[in-house]
Design an enzyme around this catalytic site. Structure first.
Site, PDB file in Angstrom:
ATOM      1  N   LYS A  15       1.164  -1.375  -0.171  1.00  0.00           N
ATOM      2  CA  LYS A  15       0.135   0.042  -0.366  1.00  0.00           C
ATOM      3  C   LYS A  15       0.877   1.040   0.017  1.00  0.00           C
ATOM      4  CE  LYS A  15       0.603   1.071   4.214  1.00  0.00           C
ATOM      5  NZ  LYS A  15       1.129   2.863   4.225  1.00  0.00           N
ATOM      6  N   ASP A  44      -0.751  -4.814   3.464  1.00  0.00           N
ATOM      7  CA  ASP A  44      -0.024  -3.978   4.006  1.00  0.00           C
ATOM      8  C   ASP A  44       0.322  -4.275   5.016  1.00  0.00           C
ATOM      9  OD1 ASP A  44      -0.445  -2.351   5.651  1.00  0.00           O
ATOM     10  OD2 ASP A  44      -2.859  -1.903   5.875  1.00  0.00           O
ATOM     11  N   HIS A  45       1.431  -4.222   5.595  1.00  0.00           N
ATOM     12  CA  HIS A  45       2.592  -4.437   7.378  1.00  0.00           C
ATOM     13  C   HIS A  45       1.471  -4.332   7.808  1.00  0.00           C
ATOM     14  CE1 HIS A  45       3.249  -0.229   6.269  1.00  0.00           C
ATOM     15  NE2 HIS A  45       3.030   0.064   7.794  1.00  0.00           N
ATOM     16  N   GLU A  83       0.612   6.824  17.456  1.00  0.00           N
ATOM     17  CA  GLU A  83       1.907   6.170  17.129  1.00  0.00           C
ATOM     18  C   GLU A  83       2.682   7.149  18.526  1.00  0.00           C
ATOM     19  OE1 GLU A  83       2.965   6.840  13.434  1.00  0.00           O
ATOM     20  OE2 GLU A  83       2.926   3.896  13.136  1.00  0.00           O
ATOM     21  N   ASP A 102      -2.319   7.438   4.527  1.00  0.00           N
ATOM     22  CA  ASP A 102      -1.412   6.636   5.004  1.00  0.00           C
ATOM     23  C   ASP A 102      -1.861   5.526   6.398  1.00  0.00           C
ATOM     24  OD1 ASP A 102       1.476   5.646   5.414  1.00  0.00           O
ATOM     25  OD2 ASP A 102       1.303   6.066   7.256  1.00  0.00           O
ATOM     26  N   HIS A 107      -4.733   1.047   6.683  1.00  0.00           N
ATOM     27  CA  HIS A 107      -4.798   0.355   7.812  1.00  0.00           C
ATOM     28  C   HIS A 107      -5.835   0.831   8.577  1.00  0.00           C
ATOM     29  CE1 HIS A 107      -0.063   0.864   7.219  1.00  0.00           C
ATOM     30  NE2 HIS A 107      -0.040   1.602   7.532  1.00  0.00           N
TER      31      HIS A 107
END
Length: 184
Positions: A15, A44-45, A83, A102, A107
């Site tokens: 992504k 998607d990590h 985060e 992002d 996510h």
């Protein structure tokens, strides 16, 4: 020269998958011209995080949760992806993507898919994707006016600690950047 006539050809795409619906559709059409759908892996990590991977096990593996995880018992779900770190070495990418592209488009939507989907008929990739797509097809699509009325965007500032820089103080971020690093 990447395709071979023997063996199995695979393509992994990380992504973001385009920067808009139009560019995502163009990319999809280009990929389909050289690969079949079962050869294309969109990854998607963020979905590799342990807590995200536990969602289906907790939801569908617990009979009590499985029976009560629905609109009759759950009134509201809020997904928070917080985060502690800044963009660090990711400024080149992040300043073109921002939090909306992002974090939200990728996510957060994938987590919403896991939380809101009906139990798939199997846990194969195609059945999971179909279950998530049913959820995504029911989400309201906002026009620009509705986005302004329903979303808050911001940019993180300097933190209390000396090492906590503002977004525009990060290396390789333009000092006049208006890029969003917060979306609600």
């Amino acid at each position: 020269g990447l395709m071979s006539d023997t063996g199995y050809n695979r393509l992994m795409v990380e992504k973001p998958f385009g920067t808009s619906y139009k560019t995502a559709e163009e990319l999809q059409n280009q990929l389909e011209s050289g690969f079949s759908d079962d050869q294309i892996f969109r990854i998607d990590h963020y979905l590799g995080k342990e807590m995200v991977q536990n969602i289906p096990a907790v939801r569908f593996g617990n009979p009590i949760l499985d029976a009560t995880w629905n609109k009759n018992y759950i009134k509201n779900v809020q997904v928070t992806l917080a985060e502690q770190l800044g963009v660090e070495e990711r400024a080149g990418y992040y300043n073109t993507a921002g939090a909306l592209l992002d974090m939200i488009q990728n996510h957060a939507f994938q987590i919403v898919g896991w939380l809101a989907m009906e139990k798939p008929s199997s846990f194969s990739d195609t059945d999971i994707r179909a279950a998530k797509n049913t959820v995504f097809s029911k989400l309201k699509m906002y026009d620009e006016r509705e986005v302004v009325a329903n979303f808050v965007r911001g940019q993180y500032g300097r933190g209390r600690e000396v090492w906590q820089k503002s977004y525009t103080e990060e290396p390789n971020v333009p000092a006049d950047s208006k890029n969003d690093t917060y979306v609600a």
